[in-house]
Design a protein around this motif. Structure first.
Motif, PDB file in Angstrom:
ATOM      1  N   ALA A   1       0.827  -1.197   0.000  1.00  0.00           N
ATOM      2  CA  ALA A   1       0.000   0.000   0.000  1.00  0.00           C
ATOM      3  C   ALA A   1       0.868   1.255   0.000  1.00  0.00           C
ATOM      4  CB  ALA A   1      -0.926   0.007   1.220  1.00  0.00           C
ATOM      5  N   THR A   2       1.923   1.241   0.834  1.00  0.00           N
ATOM      6  CA  THR A   2       2.839   2.378   0.874  1.00  0.00           C
ATOM      7  C   THR A   2       3.496   2.598  -0.478  1.00  0.00           C
ATOM      8  OG1 THR A   2       3.284   1.918   3.189  1.00  0.00           O
ATOM      9  CG2 THR A   2       4.853   3.345   2.056  1.00  0.00           C
ATOM     10  N   ALA A   3       3.878   1.471  -1.115  1.00  0.00           N
ATOM     11  CA  ALA A   3       4.550   1.560  -2.407  1.00  0.00           C
ATOM     12  C   ALA A   3       3.638   2.160  -3.463  1.00  0.00           C
ATOM     13  CB  ALA A   3       5.020   0.176  -2.840  1.00  0.00           C
ATOM     14  N   VAL A   4       2.366   1.763  -3.459  1.00  0.00           N
ATOM     15  CA  VAL A   4       1.410   2.306  -4.426  1.00  0.00           C
ATOM     16  C   VAL A   4       1.273   3.811  -4.251  1.00  0.00           C
ATOM     17  CG1 VAL A   4      -1.002   2.339  -5.125  1.00  0.00           C
ATOM     18  CG2 VAL A   4       0.129   0.159  -4.732  1.00  0.00           C
ATOM     19  N   LEU A   5       1.180   4.262  -2.973  1.00  0.00           N
ATOM     20  CA  LEU A   5       1.069   5.694  -2.713  1.00  0.00           C
ATOM     21  C   LEU A   5       2.316   6.437  -3.202  1.00  0.00           C
ATOM     22  CD1 LEU A   5      -0.474   5.640   0.879  1.00  0.00           C
ATOM     23  CD2 LEU A   5      -1.603   6.379  -1.229  1.00  0.00           C
TER      24      LEU A   5
ATOM     25  N   GLU B   1      18.733 -12.289   4.475  1.00  0.00           N
ATOM     26  CA  GLU B   1      18.114 -13.459   3.847  1.00  0.00           C
ATOM     27  C   GLU B   1      17.066 -12.951   2.846  1.00  0.00           C
ATOM     28  OE1 GLU B   1      15.567 -15.659   3.384  1.00  0.00           O
ATOM     29  OE2 GLU B   1      17.100 -17.079   2.784  1.00  0.00           O
ATOM     30  N   PRO B   2      17.172 -13.279   1.551  1.00  0.00           N
ATOM     31  CA  PRO B   2      16.345 -12.627   0.537  1.00  0.00           C
ATOM     32  C   PRO B   2      14.920 -13.167   0.383  1.00  0.00           C
ATOM     33  CG  PRO B   2      17.839 -14.148  -0.534  1.00  0.00           C
ATOM     34  CD  PRO B   2      18.199 -14.163   0.935  1.00  0.00           C
ATOM     35  N   HIS B   3      14.612 -14.349   0.955  1.00  0.00           N
ATOM     36  CA  HIS B   3      13.288 -14.935   0.737  1.00  0.00           C
ATOM     37  C   HIS B   3      12.162 -13.965   1.100  1.00  0.00           C
ATOM     38  CE1 HIS B   3      15.551 -18.738   0.790  1.00  0.00           C
ATOM     39  NE2 HIS B   3      14.504 -19.312   0.237  1.00  0.00           N
ATOM     40  N   ASP B   4      12.287 -13.344   2.270  1.00  0.00           N
ATOM     41  CA  ASP B   4      11.198 -12.516   2.797  1.00  0.00           C
ATOM     42  C   ASP B   4      11.484 -11.025   2.650  1.00  0.00           C
ATOM     43  OD1 ASP B   4       9.629 -14.728   3.575  1.00  0.00           O
ATOM     44  OD2 ASP B   4      10.855 -14.973   5.375  1.00  0.00           O
ATOM     45  N   LEU B   5      12.165 -10.663   1.593  1.00  0.00           N
ATOM     46  CA  LEU B   5      12.483  -9.273   1.320  1.00  0.00           C
ATOM     47  C   LEU B   5      11.212  -8.421   1.286  1.00  0.00           C
ATOM     48  CD1 LEU B   5      14.563  -7.111   0.194  1.00  0.00           C
ATOM     49  CD2 LEU B   5      13.847  -7.874  -2.069  1.00  0.00           C
ATOM     50  N   GLU B   6      11.254  -7.297   1.993  1.00  0.00           N
ATOM     51  CA  GLU B   6      10.210  -6.286   1.882  1.00  0.00           C
ATOM     52  C   GLU B   6      10.814  -5.059   1.220  1.00  0.00           C
ATOM     53  OE1 GLU B   6       7.232  -6.945   2.481  1.00  0.00           O
ATOM     54  OE2 GLU B   6       7.294  -8.660   3.860  1.00  0.00           O
ATOM     55  N   LEU B   7      10.117  -4.461   0.268  1.00  0.00           N
ATOM     56  CA  LEU B   7      10.645  -3.330  -0.476  1.00  0.00           C
ATOM     57  C   LEU B   7      10.216  -2.013   0.158  1.00  0.00           C
ATOM     58  CD1 LEU B   7      10.037  -4.424  -4.185  1.00  0.00           C
ATOM     59  CD2 LEU B   7      12.085  -4.753  -2.782  1.00  0.00           C
TER      60      LEU B   7
ATOM     61  N   VAL C   1       8.804  -8.534  -4.577  1.00  0.00           N
ATOM     62  CA  VAL C   1       9.312  -8.165  -5.903  1.00  0.00           C
ATOM     63  C   VAL C   1       8.268  -8.488  -6.973  1.00  0.00           C
ATOM     64  CG1 VAL C   1      11.131  -8.580  -7.614  1.00  0.00           C
ATOM     65  CG2 VAL C   1      11.704  -8.500  -5.172  1.00  0.00           C
ATOM     66  N   ASP C   2       7.636  -9.652  -6.839  1.00  0.00           N
ATOM     67  CA  ASP C   2       6.571 -10.014  -7.785  1.00  0.00           C
ATOM     68  C   ASP C   2       5.469  -8.957  -7.789  1.00  0.00           C
ATOM     69  OD1 ASP C   2       8.025 -12.303  -8.165  1.00  0.00           O
ATOM     70  OD2 ASP C   2       6.576 -13.662  -7.234  1.00  0.00           O
ATOM     71  N   ASP C   3       5.105  -8.482  -6.584  1.00  0.00           N
ATOM     72  CA  ASP C   3       4.032  -7.486  -6.481  1.00  0.00           C
ATOM     73  C   ASP C   3       4.437  -6.180  -7.163  1.00  0.00           C
ATOM     74  OD1 ASP C   3       2.568  -9.315  -5.039  1.00  0.00           O
ATOM     75  OD2 ASP C   3       2.978  -8.406  -3.080  1.00  0.00           O
ATOM     76  N   ALA C   4       5.672  -5.737  -6.935  1.00  0.00           N
ATOM     77  CA  ALA C   4       6.129  -4.481  -7.532  1.00  0.00           C
ATOM     78  C   ALA C   4       6.163  -4.578  -9.052  1.00  0.00           C
ATOM     79  CB  ALA C   4       7.515  -4.120  -6.991  1.00  0.00           C
ATOM     80  N   ILE C   5       6.570  -5.739  -9.554  1.00  0.00           N
ATOM     81  CA  ILE C   5       6.627  -5.930 -11.006  1.00  0.00           C
ATOM     82  C   ILE C   5       5.217  -5.990 -11.590  1.00  0.00           C
ATOM     83  CG2 ILE C   5       7.234  -7.618 -12.799  1.00  0.00           C
ATOM     84  CD1 ILE C   5       9.802  -8.141 -11.143  1.00  0.00           C
ATOM     85  N   ALA C   6       4.299  -6.620 -10.875  1.00  0.00           N
ATOM     86  CA  ALA C   6       2.911  -6.673 -11.343  1.00  0.00           C
ATOM     87  C   ALA C   6       2.322  -5.267 -11.441  1.00  0.00           C
ATOM     88  CB  ALA C   6       2.075  -7.536 -10.399  1.00  0.00           C
ATOM     89  N   GLN C   7       2.713  -4.377 -10.523  1.00  0.00           N
ATOM     90  CA  GLN C   7       2.198  -3.005 -10.533  1.00  0.00           C
ATOM     91  C   GLN C   7       2.791  -2.180 -11.669  1.00  0.00           C
ATOM     92  OE1 GLN C   7       3.082  -1.285  -6.676  1.00  0.00           O
ATOM     93  NE2 GLN C   7       2.139  -3.002  -5.598  1.00  0.00           N
ATOM     94  N   SER C   8       4.109  -2.343 -11.913  1.00  0.00           N
ATOM     95  CA  SER C   8       4.750  -1.381 -12.811  1.00  0.00           C
ATOM     96  C   SER C   8       5.850  -1.959 -13.688  1.00  0.00           C
ATOM     97  CB  SER C   8       5.354  -0.231 -11.977  1.00  0.00           C
ATOM     98  OG  SER C   8       6.338  -0.739 -11.090  1.00  0.00           O
ATOM     99  N   GLY C   9       6.043  -3.286 -13.657  1.00  0.00           N
ATOM    100  CA  GLY C   9       7.165  -3.869 -14.389  1.00  0.00           C
ATOM    101  C   GLY C   9       7.010  -3.850 -15.891  1.00  0.00           C
ATOM    102  N   GLY C  10       5.783  -4.078 -16.338  1.00  0.00           N
ATOM    103  CA  GLY C  10       5.539  -4.081 -17.774  1.00  0.00           C
ATOM    104  C   GLY C  10       6.408  -5.090 -18.509  1.00  0.00           C
ATOM    105  N   ASP C  11       6.876  -4.689 -19.695  1.00  0.00           N
ATOM    106  CA  ASP C  11       7.694  -5.600 -20.498  1.00  0.00           C
ATOM    107  C   ASP C  11       9.180  -5.435 -20.195  1.00  0.00           C
ATOM    108  OD1 ASP C  11       8.169  -3.127 -21.581  1.00  0.00           O
ATOM    109  OD2 ASP C  11       7.553  -3.651 -23.623  1.00  0.00           O
ATOM    110  N   ARG C  12       9.509  -4.729 -19.117  1.00  0.00           N
ATOM    111  CA  ARG C  12      10.912  -4.542 -18.734  1.00  0.00           C
ATOM    112  C   ARG C  12      11.400  -5.647 -17.801  1.00  0.00           C
ATOM    113  NH1 ARG C  12      11.001  -0.768 -15.404  1.00  0.00           N
ATOM    114  NH2 ARG C  12       8.744  -0.732 -15.138  1.00  0.00           N
ATOM    115  N   ALA C  13      10.518  -6.543 -17.394  1.00  0.00           N
ATOM    116  CA  ALA C  13      10.870  -7.592 -16.438  1.00  0.00           C
ATOM    117  C   ALA C  13      11.351  -8.850 -17.158  1.00  0.00           C
ATOM    118  CB  ALA C  13       9.668  -7.921 -15.557  1.00  0.00           C
TER     119      ALA C  13
END
Length: 316
Positions: free
Chosen positions: A13-17, A70-76, A100-112
């Motif tokens: 939610a913070t990231a979207v804002l 530890e990267p498994h539970d990374l929060e952005l 990371v999947d969530d951030a890419i779904a929001q704005s990654g487009g064809d750059r991922a």
């Protein structure tokens, strides 16, 4: 809702804002900060290693996972979500890091660039035993029980590198030939490493490796080892007393002399099992990230892993 789930929802939610607030004042994204180089975001260390080796001085690589974490539970953070939205290429492994999947779904487009599109993942049980309960928990964490640690097979990593070079060439056609040349050099290095593992693990008294979590399926599959994981895919899950007893029994059965733990996770469980079976503990590194301040790289850590395995398995 668990605390982990709550934190992910709040972070998203913070990231979207943050993205909404910054959308009107973007000046062309991160590329504007260094127009001479391609801005690449890598989700965690092995992908950073690939991008830097293949990109050379033509790229600027940002790793989303901090050294020693530890990267498994990374929060952005919101700024990291901004980096994802502005990067010219995002290199990630779908299903490994939900944030990371969530951030890419929001704005990654064809750059991922999802590396699983190059190398489909093995089931979590490949290269080892299927232990009910602990494995199932790991499967829930990673959606379908797929093992993400594909980079532990150098030949698979080389294939990902070849495709990454093509993606970089599309993003930066002027340097396409350079990316291809560097990916070929990296493939040669990884092929040499694969040969060292094949030779070094060819003749060993034991083939079983008892590991703190089930991260070594690709390595076991490639070099004909048998992985006995104390826990499933998620390294911070505490094994049940029943699972501990089962691993102790298997370690004794296979006359294991070494119980492996890893650099970014507590060794306490491995030490407990080692004490019960009269074995030593040693680091076997899944190379999910480097320790803070480390001067090592993927190739040197893999070679250290090889020497550790040769000692533990009494290889000649």
């Amino acid at each position: 809702m668990t605390n982990r789930t709550t934190s992910r929802v709040l972070a998203a939610a913070t990231a979207v804002l943050a993205l909404s607030a910054g959308a009107g004042c973007s000046t062309g994204g991160a590329a504007g900060a260094d127009p001479q180089r391609v801005d690449v975001v890598a989700a965690f260390y092995p992908l950073q290693f690939l991008a830097e080796r293949i990109g050379g001085d033509a790229v600027r690589v940002t790793n989303l996972a901090k050294p020693g974490a530890e990267p498994h539970d990374l929060e952005l953070s919101p700024s990291q979500v901004g980096q994802v939205s502005e990067a010219e290429l995002i290199v990630y492994l779908k299903g490994f890091q939900p944030a990371v999947d969530d951030a890419i779904a929001q704005s990654g487009g064809d750059r991922a660039f999802d590396v699983t599109s190059v190398q489909p993942l093995l089931d979590a049980t490949a290269g080892g035993h299927n232990h009910e309960g602990e494995e199932e928990h790991g499967e829930e964490e990673h959606g379908g029980g797929k093992d993400p640690h594909v980079w532990l097979d150098p030949t698979r990593l080389a294939g990902i590198g070849d495709q990454l070079a093509q993606r970089l060439g599309k993003a930066d056609p002027d340097h396409a030939a350079d990316y291809t040349t560097r990916s070929a050099a990296l493939r040669a290095d990884l092929t040499a490493l694969d040969g060292e593992f094949n030779q070094g693990l060819q003749t060993c008294q034991r083939r079983e490796i008892v590991t703190s979590h089930t991260a070594f399926g690709y390595l076991a599959d490639r070099y004909k080892l048998d992985q006995v994981g104390i826990t499933g895919l998620t390294p911070d899950v505490e094994p049940s007393p029943q699972r501990l007893a089962q691993v102790i029994e298997e370690a004794k059965e296979h006359q294991a002399t070494t119980i492996f733990f890893e650099t970014l996770v507590s060794p306490k469980v491995a030490e407990t099992i080692a004490g019960q079976v009269g074995a030593k503990t040693a680091v076997l590194d899944p190379i999910e990230g480097l320790a803070a301040g480390s001067g090592a790289d993927y190739l040197s850590v893999m070679r250290t892993n090889l020497q550790t395995l040769r000692t533990a398995l009494s290889c000649s």
